[in-house]
Every structure is written in structure tokens, then in C-alpha cells.
Design a protein around this motif. Structure first.
Motif, PDB file in Angstrom:
ATOM      1  N   LEU A  72      83.913 -39.105 -15.103  1.00 48.66           N
ATOM      2  CA  LEU A  72      82.622 -38.166 -15.277  1.00 48.66           C
ATOM      3  C   LEU A  72      81.824 -37.368 -14.696  1.00 48.66           C
ATOM      4  O   LEU A  72      81.580 -36.375 -14.778  1.00 48.66           O
ATOM      5  N   VAL A  84      80.607 -42.059 -32.197  1.00 52.14           N
ATOM      6  CA  VAL A  84      79.195 -43.061 -31.136  1.00 52.14           C
ATOM      7  C   VAL A  84      79.710 -44.387 -32.083  1.00 52.14           C
ATOM      8  O   VAL A  84      79.536 -44.498 -33.384  1.00 52.14           O
ATOM      9  N   SER A  85      78.756 -44.805 -31.429  1.00 47.76           N
ATOM     10  CA  SER A  85      78.416 -46.272 -32.111  1.00 47.76           C
ATOM     11  C   SER A  85      77.381 -46.121 -33.297  1.00 47.76           C
ATOM     12  O   SER A  85      76.166 -46.095 -32.731  1.00 47.76           O
ATOM     13  N   ARG A  88      74.220 -47.705 -32.333  1.00 44.86           N
ATOM     14  CA  ARG A  88      73.044 -47.234 -30.773  1.00 44.86           C
ATOM     15  C   ARG A  88      72.579 -46.368 -30.740  1.00 44.86           C
ATOM     16  O   ARG A  88      72.803 -45.115 -31.735  1.00 44.86           O
ATOM     17  N   ASN A  92      70.492 -45.431 -25.657  1.00 43.79           N
ATOM     18  CA  ASN A  92      71.845 -46.098 -24.898  1.00 43.79           C
ATOM     19  C   ASN A  92      73.268 -45.605 -24.959  1.00 43.79           C
ATOM     20  O   ASN A  92      73.481 -46.983 -23.720  1.00 43.79           O
ATOM     21  N   LEU A  95      73.353 -44.382 -21.644  1.00 49.09           N
ATOM     22  CA  LEU A  95      73.000 -45.385 -21.015  1.00 49.09           C
ATOM     23  C   LEU A  95      74.153 -45.998 -20.512  1.00 49.09           C
ATOM     24  O   LEU A  95      74.818 -46.317 -19.058  1.00 49.09           O
ATOM     25  N   TRP A  96      75.183 -46.447 -21.171  1.00 48.44           N
ATOM     26  CA  TRP A  96      75.885 -47.359 -20.816  1.00 48.44           C
ATOM     27  C   TRP A  96      77.424 -46.210 -19.587  1.00 48.44           C
ATOM     28  O   TRP A  96      77.310 -46.765 -18.796  1.00 48.44           O
ATOM     29  N   LEU A  97      77.175 -45.212 -20.744  1.00 48.94           N
ATOM     30  CA  LEU A  97      78.393 -44.287 -20.111  1.00 48.94           C
ATOM     31  C   LEU A  97      77.232 -43.368 -18.666  1.00 48.94           C
ATOM     32  O   LEU A  97      78.472 -43.747 -17.416  1.00 48.94           O
ATOM     33  N   HIS A  99      75.390 -45.442 -16.533  1.00 44.11           N
ATOM     34  CA  HIS A  99      75.982 -47.146 -15.986  1.00 44.11           C
ATOM     35  C   HIS A  99      77.340 -47.032 -14.912  1.00 44.11           C
ATOM     36  O   HIS A  99      78.187 -47.806 -14.138  1.00 44.11           O
ATOM     37  N   SER A 100      78.668 -46.396 -15.633  1.00 42.26           N
ATOM     38  CA  SER A 100      80.603 -46.635 -15.817  1.00 42.26           C
ATOM     39  C   SER A 100      79.935 -45.370 -14.941  1.00 42.26           C
ATOM     40  O   SER A 100      81.364 -45.975 -13.825  1.00 42.26           O
ATOM     41  N   GLN A 101      79.169 -44.646 -14.257  1.00 45.37           N
ATOM     42  CA  GLN A 101      79.583 -43.958 -13.582  1.00 45.37           C
ATOM     43  C   GLN A 101      78.671 -44.317 -12.191  1.00 45.37           C
ATOM     44  O   GLN A 101      78.670 -43.139 -11.483  1.00 45.37           O
ATOM     45  N   GLY A 102      77.576 -45.214 -12.371  1.00 45.58           N
ATOM     46  CA  GLY A 102      76.685 -45.399 -11.150  1.00 45.58           C
ATOM     47  C   GLY A 102      76.035 -44.252 -11.406  1.00 45.58           C
ATOM     48  O   GLY A 102      75.051 -44.073  -9.777  1.00 45.58           O
TER      49      GLY A 102
END
Lengths: 324, 237
Positions: A72, A84-85, A88, A92, A95-97, A99-102
Motif C-alpha cells: 500500500l 467492507v465489513s 466494523r 477500525n 486501522l487494521w489496514l 497496521h498491515s503496512q506498519g
């Protein structure tokens, strides 16, 4: 930068991609247009490593997408805003996205602000309108501050204000030096925002040209002149134009630009009431190019004519001459 | 590490996760309490096992949690976003397995401790046994992993639930219908539920040893996860 080279892909008996080849250059908006089924979405899915191509390659900054460590940060993409869920919250989801990219929550708040969703950040995405989901999808695409953006039909479901916002955003992103690929099945949506256009049809590139080139290719330089003076045609022909008389004082001139025609007529004292250069639109160019590539064409040409939908126009459409 | 963190955030912020974990604990303890309270065990009965009866309900909730953890992504289309952000798909599945296992282990520890405490209160003559309790926690974790692998393979919450519930509840029913006792015993040793729950048994002559039985279930779980990973890598997302 995205490089797509000779992509081929079949789904059963259907050929989705048949040698798709183009590049998306930085600093400009590249429009990716074509009728439904032209292979636009499949191409994007192959670029993102979601679908595997049968042949050919798609590279992002010179690497296959699946080899990227933090993808990304290279390409931001929006394929399907509905993905999207529902339970959620918008924040959020980002936020998880992140986190997945640091990345951290600060970046999430920044992109929420960019797309104007800060006030609904803690609301569940399930209650969002399609336009809000498009904005959330754009926020996700911008999360990694990528040099390349790939947006599939970003105008779908947006209200007029959202469309204006989206057009301005894509322009700004390109002006900031990013490579932006925007797909649409409506050429008119890309008018004024695309610098370059890739026209696809039946899994191939039909045209890959700058907007200026594309318009020049379809506009044939016709100028319509309306003049009651009988010598108008002679004057224009004498000035180097080729003139077709269309009746009731209308002349169609080719070979002379509109400015030259105006000057010529004035100099010779020929009165005229109208002078109109035929200006081609991207839509014209697109229709010209995709004429043979439309996969699902209405069987009856009258049914595809918007006038036929008008009850007043229904009667002439049903005359024996037009009926099949 | 980023992948694990992302999957943890996803699980944590999923609407159903918290409710399902609470339901799992409550359901397990309630059924265990009912089994311990309403039964009138004969002397020499397997009391530790009796007080862990609720695990048989708890496993269904664990299965739902694990199936939804991946199935919901396919139902909503979120899987595409997940694999766009994290294109190494096997790594995503491994991260998902890790966070689901951690969440289930935590809740299962509470559920099992609750069941044991209630059992001890209702059946005071009951000697505490560590192996059935610890084994039950591991059992629930493995059921979660098995369900996750199956859901990854079928890519739909409904189909995932169907397959998992058939394995958990329909297979034991089929087993009782097998007439030949030798075959019945063989089946008990290879079916995930009967083999896995052998870890709760403290007396009699079980078809399979407790840890060996749990190992059989672990093979099922690993097999399902590997099959899921292979399909994940090979198929278009």
C-alpha cells in the motif's frame, strides 16, 4: 508507475484479457475506459496480484505486486467500495489496514480528514451510503501515501458534490507527481480530468494516447458556416477551403480553421450569421474506437436510442422503416 | 509481525468476536453445570469428564467464530482488500490462525476453569485432574484451527459452517449407526471429535490414548490449514 505487458487471461470459454499492454506514467491522470467486459477490472486485479494472468506481466515500480513488502506504500487501490465489513467502524477498518503496512493511528486520522469522514469515523461502515464507502475506499488507497493510485469506477454511486470532489482529488494527486489510473465506462466522466487515455475493448488496448492526440484524431476540422450570401461558397473555395453546400444557406468547410474563415469572409464583405467549428468530444472518440468492441449491444438500435424512451418519440420509432 | 498485528486488530474490532467468546464461556460453563448438577453419577464414574461436558457445546461456538473469521471476509468482499494489503496469502492465513488460536485459548481457559470449579462445587467427591482440563483447552483451540482451514477452503460462511458442524456432530451420529464394534472403534480413533475428546477420559478403556487422540485432531487441523493455504495460493482471490 504501473507497467502492464501482454496480459492474457481466460475464464473458461471467455477471453478476459487478450494482450493488454500499457503503462501508467507519473504526474498525470490516465483514464482507463472501455465498455463493460473490456477487461478493465481484470487488468487491475492482475496488477494487484489478486488474479494470476495466463501470460504476460504486470509490474509496480518494476516489481510484481506480490513481491512488495508494504504494497500500500507503492499503490493505493480502490476496486470495490462495497468491500467492507458492515460491523466494523470506518476508523477500525483503516486501522487494521494501517497496521498491515506498519503504520499507526495518526495516519488513519489524517486520511479520514482528507476524505472528510472524520465526523463519522466511529460509525459502522455498514450504515454508510455508497458515496461514503467510496470515500472510505479512497482513504484506504491514500493510507500508505503511495506514488501510484488505481481507482476502479470511483464515480459510481457518488452524488454530484462527491463527483466534483473526486475529480478535484484525482487532479491534485496527479499534480503532486503521482501516477493515477482511473477506470470508467463513461468517457464523459474522464473529460477534463484525464491527461492520457487508454481505451480498452475485448481485453485489448484499442487506443493509448494523450487526450489531445485522441481528440485531434477524431475531429476532422469541419467548420459550419451559415450565410445568406450566394458568393460565400466561392469566396471560401477561393481561399483554399473545400466547401460542401448543405442547403438553406449552410456550408460545411474543411481545410480552413475557423479563424481563417472568419477573417476571409470579413475581408470580402460576406455577411454570415453563424460560424461553428465542429469540436470532437472524448465521447465521440470513444464511441468511434469501441464501436466494434461493445460486448452487449441492444438488439434493436431504436431501443438504444434515448429518444425512443420518450413516449412522444415512440410512434416514429415504430414505423415499418425502423422496425426489424 | 505487521500481518499478525493487522489480523489481531481485525479480529478485535469485528462485531461478533467479543459476543461469541462470551457466549462460548457462558455456554460451556452452563452445560457443564447442568451435566454435573442433574446427573446422578454411579460410583467410579468419570467425574472430571462429566464436569467438562460443556466443551461439546463450546466447540460449536468456537467453530462459528473461526468460520466467520475468514468466511465473513469472503461474504463481504473484504478478502480482496486483505490480499491487496497483504499479498502473501499463506502468511495471512498463518496470522489468522495465530490470533484465532490465542483468542480461543484465552476464552477456553476461562470456560474450562469455570466448568471445573462448578463441577467441584456440585460434585465434591470429584478429584481434580489436570490433563482433561488442559486437554480441553487445547481441544477447543484445535477445533478452531480445523474450522479456519475448512472455511478458507470453501470461502463461504454458510458452506463452512455446514462442513464443520457435519464433522463435529453428524459424524459421531453416523458412527453410532455402525454395527460392527471393531469398525466403530477404528472410526472412533480417526474422527476429530471422538479422538480429540479422548483427552478428557480418566477411566475405562478408551479407543485411543488421550494425547494420541488429541494428536489425531491436530493432524486434522494441520491438514485443513495446509489445504486451505494451498487453495489460497493457487486460486484467484
Amino acid at each position: 508507475m504501473i507497467t502492464v505487458n501482454g496480459l492474457r487471461k481466460r475464464f473458461g470459454a471467455t477471453t478476459a484479457l487478450d494482450g493488454m499492454t500499457f503503462t501508467v506514467q507519473p504526474g498525470q491522470v490516465t483514464g482507463f475506459v472501455g465498455p463493460n467486459g473490456a477487461g478493465k477490472s481484470t487488468t487491475m486485479r492482475v496488477v494487484l496480484g489478486l488474479d494470476a494472468a495466463d501470460a504476460g506481466e504486470a509490474l509496480v515500480d518494476g516489481h510484481p505486486y506480490r513481491a512488495l513488502c508494504h504494497p500500500l506504500r507503492h499503490v493505493g487501490s480502490l476496486l470495490d467500495a462495497a468491500a467492507v465489513s458492515p460491523g466494523r467502524t470506518a476508523r477500525n477498518h483503516l486501522l487494521w489496514l494501517a497496521h498491515s503496512q506498519g503504520l499507526g493511528p495518526r495516519r488513519v486520522d489524517e486520511v479520514l480528514d482528507t476524505v472528510g469522514l472524520t465526523s463519522v469515523a466511529r460509525r459502522r461502515a455498514g450504515g454508510f451510503s455508497l458515496g461514503m464507502r467510496q470515500r472510505l475506499g479512497i482513504a484506504a488507497a491514500l493510507l500508505g501515501d503511495p506514488p501510484t493510485l488505481m481507482l476502479d469506477e470511483p464515480f459510481n454511486g457518488m452524488d454530484p458534490e462527491g463527483i466534483i470532489w473526486m475529480r478535484r482529488l484525482t487532479r491534485e494527486l496527479a499534480a503532486g507527481g503521482r501516477a493515477v489510473l482511473v477506470s470508467s465506462h463513461l468517457m464523459s466522466q474522464l473529460q477534463d480530468i484525464a491527461d492520457h487515455v487508454v481505451v480498452a475493448g475485448r481485453g485489448r488496448v484499442l487506443a493509448d494516447a494523450s487526450v489531445t492526440q485522441l481528440l485531434a484524431a477524431v475531429s476532422d476540422g469541419r467548420v459550419t458556416v451559415r450565410s445568406a450570401a450566394a458568393r460565400a461558397a466561392a469566396v471560401l473555395a477561393g481561399g483554399g477551403g473545400s466547401v460542401t453546400v448543405a442547403g438553406d444557406g449552410t456550408l460545411v468547410v474543411t481545410g480552413l480553421p475557423a479563424e481563417a474563415i472568419a477573417a476571409l469572409l470579413s475581408r470580402n464583405g460576406v455577411p454570415f450569421s453563424e460560424l461553428a467549428a465542429h469540436r470532437a468530444t472524448l465521447e465521440d472518440a470513444y464511441l468511434e474506437l469501441t464501436r466494434d468492441a461493445v460486448e452487449y449491444r441492444a438488439a434493436d438500435p431504436a431501443a438504444a436510442d434515448p429518444a425512443a424512451a420518450d413516449p412522444a418519440a415512440a410512434a416514429p420509432a415504430a414505423t415499418p422503416g425502423k422496425a426489424l | 509481525m505487521n500481518t499478525v498485528r493487522a489480523e489481531w486488530t481485525k479480529l478485535r474490532t469485528s462485531l461478533g468476536t467479543c459476543a461469541l467468546l462470551v457466549a462460548m464461556v457462558a455456554g460451556t460453563v452452563a452445560v457443564s453445570a447442568a451435566a454435573a448438577g442433574f446427573s446422578d453419577p454411579l460410583p467410579g464414574a468419570d467425574l472430571p469428564r462429566l464436569s467438562l461436558t460443556g466443551v461439546q457445546l463450546g466447540q460449536a461456538v468456537v467453530a462459528i467464530l473461526a468460520v466467520l473469521a475468514v468466511g465473513d471476509e469472503y461474504a463481504s468482499g473484504l478478502a480482496v482488500v486483505t490480499f491487496t494489503a497483504m499479498p502473501r496469502r499463506s502468511r495471512v492465513l498463518a496470522a489468522k490462525a495465530l490470533v484465532v488460536a490465542a483468542a480461543v485459548a484465552a476464552a477456553a481457559a476461562v470456560a474450562v476453569a469455570g466448568s471445573v470449579a462448578v463441577g467441584r462445587f456440585l460434585l465434591p467427591e470429584h478429584a481434580l485432574a489436570a490433563r482433561p482440563a488442559i486437554g480441553s483447552v487445547l481441544y477447543l483451540v484445535l477445533i478452531g484451527l480445523l474450522s479456519l482451514g475448512i472455511a478458507t477452503g470453501v470461502r463461504s460462511p454458510a458452506a463452512g459452517m455446514g462442513v464443520v458442524l457435519a464433522l463435529l456432530y453428524a459424524l459421531p451420529i453416523v458412527n453410532t449407526a455402525v454395527a460392527d464394534p471393531a469398525w466403530q472403534r477404528r472410526l472412533l480413533r480417526i474422527e476429530p471429535v471422538s479422538a480429540g475428546l479422548a483427552v478428557q477420559i480418566t477411566g475405562g478403556a478408551p479407543a485411543i490414548g488421550p494425547w494420541k487422540g488429541l494428536g489425531v485432531l491436530a493432524l486434522w487441523a494441520v491438514g485443513a490449514l495446509l489445504a486451505g493455504a494451498v487453495l489460497l495460493e493457487r486460486r484467484d482471490a
